[in-house]
Motif scaffolding. Structure first.
Motif: not given
Length: 226
Positions: A36-45
């Motif tokens: 979960v990248p903090i830049e988007i706050g959602r799953t990376f995939g």
């Protein structure tokens, strides 16, 4: 002795099919791993809400571990967390649902090497096998919904579609990977043979990103199976 592995989990058809195959091979999937990248706050995939992945973990009765990271330190964060999970879950390997992209496999194999784990690719094959693999998923008994599409490949009418025989037929008319291996489309699996409960998805709204469009479900419910 049963082999214990962590499975890189996106919540879509590929990781679910990998889970199914590993289970049938007698491999124990001790945990699911989702970045979960903090830049988007959602799953990376798939850019999915963590809430939905948590529901999948509950439905499958497999613990899920979320790795918080930045795009810049993605690999280091993954490796450091994996070293911890290795001891916590007594892991022998790390499994991925990649199909045929060599650069993805090279990354995963290096990650496994850095953490002294066995890299496992249960779905690995040739690009030409993608259509057969899609048919395998459709026949597997799992339910997957298209939740995201790349606008340069698939239009908005593909959002919300179920992966079924009609989906296979229509995908054969498109000039792209039938399994969407290059991000042409993403799915969310809500039910199937390994699920102890099913996830009900209702009231979808469309969210538009720079190059993709996504279904965002406003009503989500976990329903236990009888």
């Amino acid at each position: 002795m049963t082999k214990r592995v962590a499975l890189s989990w996106s919540g879509g058809k590929d990781s679910c099919l990998a889970l199914d195959k590993l289970t049938k091979q007698g491999v124990e999937v001790a945990c699911l791993i989702t970045t979960v990248p903090i830049e988007i706050g959602r799953t990376f995939g798939h850019g999915e809400k963590m809430e939905l992945v948590n529901l999948q973990a509950k439905a499958l009765d497999i613990p899920v571990e979320f790795i918080s990271c930045t795009f810049e330190d993605y690999t280091n964060s993954f490796a450091n967390a994996l070293k911890s999970y290795k001891h916590q879950y007594q892991l022998d390997g790390i499994a991925f649902g990649d199909l045929y992209l060599e650069e993805h496999r090279e990354w995963g194999e290096q990650l496994a090497k850095d953490t002294s784990l066995e890299p496992i690719y249960p779905l690995w094959g040739r690009k030409e096998d993608a259509l057969h693999l899609l048919a395998t998923f459709v026949q597997s008994g799992y339910k997957a919904t298209v939740i995201r599409v790349r606008e340069d490949v698939l239009d908005i009418t593909w959002l919300g579609r179920q992966l079924d025989t009609a989906f296979i037929h229509d995908m054969m008319t498109k000039d792209c990977c039938p399994m969407g291996e290059s991000g042409e489309y993403h799915t969310f699996v809500s039910d199937g043979p390994l699920f102890h409960a099913k996830i009900e998805l209702e009231q979808p709204e469309i969210i538009k990103f720079e190059t993709t469009q996504k279904y965002e479900f406003q009503k989500i419910k976990l329903i236990q199976k009888e």
